[in-house]
Design a protein around this motif. Structure first.
Motif, short mmCIF file in Angstrom:
data_model
loop_
_atom_site.label_atom_id
_atom_site.label_comp_id
_atom_site.label_asym_id
_atom_site.label_seq_id
_atom_site.Cartn_x
_atom_site.Cartn_y
_atom_site.Cartn_z
N ASN A 1 31.33 -82.74 -30.97
CA ASN A 1 30.36 -83.75 -31.40
C ASN A 1 30.63 -85.09 -30.72
O ASN A 1 29.70 -85.75 -30.27
N ALA B 1 28.86 -88.89 -26.74
CA ALA B 1 29.12 -89.73 -25.57
C ALA B 1 28.11 -89.40 -24.48
O ALA B 1 27.57 -90.28 -23.82
N ARG C 1 20.95 -92.18 -37.78
CA ARG C 1 20.65 -91.91 -36.38
C ARG C 1 20.15 -93.18 -35.72
O ARG C 1 19.34 -93.90 -36.30
N GLY C 2 20.64 -93.42 -34.54
CA GLY C 2 20.17 -94.59 -33.80
C GLY C 2 18.74 -94.34 -33.33
O GLY C 2 18.24 -93.21 -33.41
N ALA D 1 18.41 -91.51 -30.81
CA ALA D 1 18.55 -90.17 -31.37
C ALA D 1 17.25 -89.76 -32.05
O ALA D 1 16.81 -88.62 -31.98
N GLY E 1 26.34 -85.20 -37.62
CA GLY E 1 27.50 -84.88 -36.78
C GLY E 1 28.75 -85.68 -37.11
O GLY E 1 29.82 -85.11 -37.33
N LEU E 2 28.62 -87.00 -37.19
CA LEU E 2 29.80 -87.84 -37.41
C LEU E 2 30.30 -87.73 -38.86
O LEU E 2 31.50 -87.82 -39.09
N LYS F 1 25.10 -88.05 -24.87
CA LYS F 1 23.72 -88.40 -25.23
C LYS F 1 23.49 -89.91 -25.28
O LYS F 1 22.47 -90.40 -24.87
N TYR F 2 24.48 -90.63 -25.86
CA TYR F 2 24.19 -92.04 -26.17
C TYR F 2 24.86 -93.05 -25.26
O TYR F 2 24.74 -94.25 -25.48
N LEU G 1 32.05 -98.47 -27.01
CA LEU G 1 32.19 -97.86 -28.35
C LEU G 1 33.34 -96.85 -28.26
O LEU G 1 33.33 -95.98 -27.39
N ASN H 1 32.86 -94.91 -24.65
CA ASN H 1 31.73 -94.93 -23.71
C ASN H 1 31.01 -96.26 -23.82
O ASN H 1 31.11 -96.95 -24.83
N LEU I 1 27.73 -95.61 -38.55
CA LEU I 1 27.55 -94.40 -37.74
C LEU I 1 28.03 -93.15 -38.47
O LEU I 1 27.58 -92.05 -38.20
N GLY J 1 18.70 -85.37 -33.12
CA GLY J 1 19.92 -84.91 -33.79
C GLY J 1 19.77 -85.10 -35.30
O GLY J 1 18.87 -85.79 -35.76
N SER J 2 20.66 -84.49 -36.04
CA SER J 2 20.52 -84.52 -37.49
C SER J 2 21.08 -85.79 -38.10
O SER J 2 20.73 -86.17 -39.21
N1 LIG Z 1 29.30 -92.28 -28.45
C1 LIG Z 1 28.26 -92.92 -28.98
N2 LIG Z 1 27.66 -93.94 -28.33
C2 LIG Z 1 26.61 -94.58 -28.87
N3 LIG Z 1 26.07 -94.31 -30.07
C3 LIG Z 1 26.62 -93.31 -30.75
C4 LIG Z 1 27.74 -92.57 -30.27
N4 LIG Z 1 28.09 -91.63 -31.18
C5 LIG Z 1 27.20 -91.77 -32.18
N5 LIG Z 1 26.32 -92.76 -31.96
C6 LIG Z 1 25.24 -93.19 -32.88
O1 LIG Z 1 25.51 -92.68 -34.15
C7 LIG Z 1 24.46 -91.83 -34.61
C8 LIG Z 1 25.01 -90.71 -35.45
O2 LIG Z 1 25.72 -89.76 -34.70
P1 LIG Z 1 25.91 -88.30 -35.26
O3 LIG Z 1 26.35 -88.43 -36.67
O4 LIG Z 1 26.76 -87.52 -34.34
O5 LIG Z 1 24.45 -87.72 -35.34
P2 LIG Z 1 23.48 -87.18 -34.17
O6 LIG Z 1 24.32 -86.94 -32.97
O7 LIG Z 1 22.91 -85.96 -34.76
O8 LIG Z 1 22.47 -88.27 -33.99
C9 LIG Z 1 23.75 -91.38 -33.36
O9 LIG Z 1 22.39 -91.10 -33.61
C10 LIG Z 1 23.90 -92.60 -32.44
O10 LIG Z 1 22.90 -93.55 -32.70
#
Ligand SMILES: Nc1ncnc2c1ncn2[C@@H]1O[C@H](COP(=O)(O)OP(=O)(O)O)[C@@H](O)[C@H]1O
Ligand SMILES: [Mg+2]
Length: 359
Positions: free
Chosen positions: A260, A265, A311-312, A315, A325-326, A267-268, A349, A292, A305, A321-322
């Motif tokens: 995850n 990293a 979700r940002g 996302a 993950g975090l 994706k965002y 981040l 990243n 987060l 994404g759901s």
């Molecule tokens: N490495 C990262 N860089 C930038 N934003 C991040 C990163 N990891 C997570 N985020 C932000 O946190 C949100 C939640 O992440 P996560 O819980 O993994 O859910 P998802 O990946 O399903 O969107 C993401 O939608 C994103 O906006």
């Protein structure tokens, strides 16, 4: 210590109360007999047998009565305290959890009150905990319903168009089918993550623990991600020590966490940039960090987060994404006894996982 313990026993206190009451009643009997003798009432021949018996019986009654009265007077405080305890327990049983009893003395009744207070507080905490779990569950269900409905609504919408043959050409048909497919995939992964999350939040989650070299595991994961990251214009800058860092973990679950973090990293992250990966140890703990760069990061509190379903914007718009993950990752790290934290500094981040090393 032993002497204090001896005097604090309720049986000893009762025995003393009996001895005192008995002495008082004997003293009263003595006074009466003394006065009767002073007037030669018992020794003179003026009394008939019946009268004599009456006096003896009355004397016995006075002795017994004075014993009972003095005994009750001596132990009345204890009886009052016992009544107080009974009422308090009744109140607790009626739902006034957390209420306490004033502790008087250090005999068994005092100890009983102390234990009842502990029990009452414990029950209150348990109920509060249950209530919180219940609230969290309700909130989760509300969020789930909303998040499941969104892709499902669009699947139904597109299927309806197909059903009514409302498409202009073959190309549009393929487009619709593609969208339906990707929305179904989204729904599937959402349901899987949800299942994973509920499984992990249950109190009796079991881990399949093995000791593993963290450096080796990370090298392997990074190796798998290099081509995926390269495609996105990202490369790794890593620092992993050669020495073995043994960590006890459920490998499958922890790999889910690393996956995850790596996928996030990918994706965002701002592109093209590089991803920094670092592994360190202070002899007791191992610290893994993945950093990243992010373009226009506008989160007030980075810990947001970790919130479920957070979700940002990206996302939401692009990946779908759901947002679980975090939350799942944090939970997995925590049930391993570790810590997952996040930090934002000057456009970077950084996620850190702290594992304790195997001794
Ligand atoms: N490495 C990262 N860089 C930038 N934003 C991040 C990163 N990891 C997570 N985020 C932000 O946190 C949100 C939640 O992440 P996560 O819980 O993994 O859910 P998802 O990946 O399903 O969107 C993401 O939608 C994103 O906006
Ligand atoms: Mg994610």
């Amino acid at each position: 210590m032993r002497i204090k313990w001896f005097w604090n026993k309720i049986s000893i206190k009762l025995l003393i109360a009996i001895i005192i009451s008995f002495s008082i009643s004997l003293f009263i009997a003595y006074i009466i007999l003394y006065n009767l003798n002073r007037f030669h009432l018992l020794t003179s021949n003026r009394l008939s047998v019946d009268q004599y018996n009456l006096i003896v019986n009355a004397l016995t009654a006075v002795v017994i009565l004075s014993f009972i009265i003095s005994f009750l007077l001596i132990i009345r405080k204890k009886i009052k305290y016992l009544k107080l305890i009974t009422n308090s327990v009744q109140n607790i049983a009626n739902g006034k959890l957390g209420s306490t009893i004033v502790i008087k003395g250090s005999d068994e009744l005092g100890q009983l009150s102390r234990n009842i207070n502990l029990m009452s507080k414990e029950l209150e905490n348990k109920f509060e905990h249950e209530r919180q779990i219940e609230n969290a569950k309700n909130e989760l269900i509300t969020n789930i319903s909303h998040d499941l409905r969104t892709p499902l609504t669009s699947i139904i919408g597109y299927l309806d168009l197909l059903r009514k043959k409302e498409y202009k050409n073959e190309e549009q048909l393929t487009d619709y089918v593609k969208t339906i497919y990707s929305k179904s995939q989204e729904l599937k992964s959402l349901i899987n993550e949800l299942f994973e999350y509920t499984k992990l939040t249950s109190p009796d989650v079991k881990l399949n623990l093995t000791a593993i070299d963290l450096g080796g595991l990370l090298e392997q994961i990074i190796g798998e991600y290099i081509p995926i990251f390269e495609k996105e214009g990202l490369c790794f800058q890593k620092s992993i020590p050669d020495e073995d860092l043994l960590v006890t973990m459920d490998v499958e679950e922890m790999v889910r966490v690393y996956d995850n973090l790596f996928m996030n990293a990918k994706k965002y992250s701002a592109k093209p940039t590089f991803i920094k990966i670092n592994l360190d140890s202070d002899g007791k703990n191992a610290f893994f960090t993945i950093s990243n760069q992010v373009a226009d990061f506008q989160v007030e509190d980075v810990n947001q987060l970790f919130e479920r379903f957070y979700r940002g914007d990206r996302a939401r718009k692009e990946d779908g994404g759901s947002g679980l993950g975090l939350a799942i990752s944090k939970r997995i790290v925590e049930i391993h006894g570790g810590k997952l934290t996040v930090d934002y500094k000057e456009g970077w981040l950084t996620f850190t996982i702290e594992h304790s090393l195997k001794e």
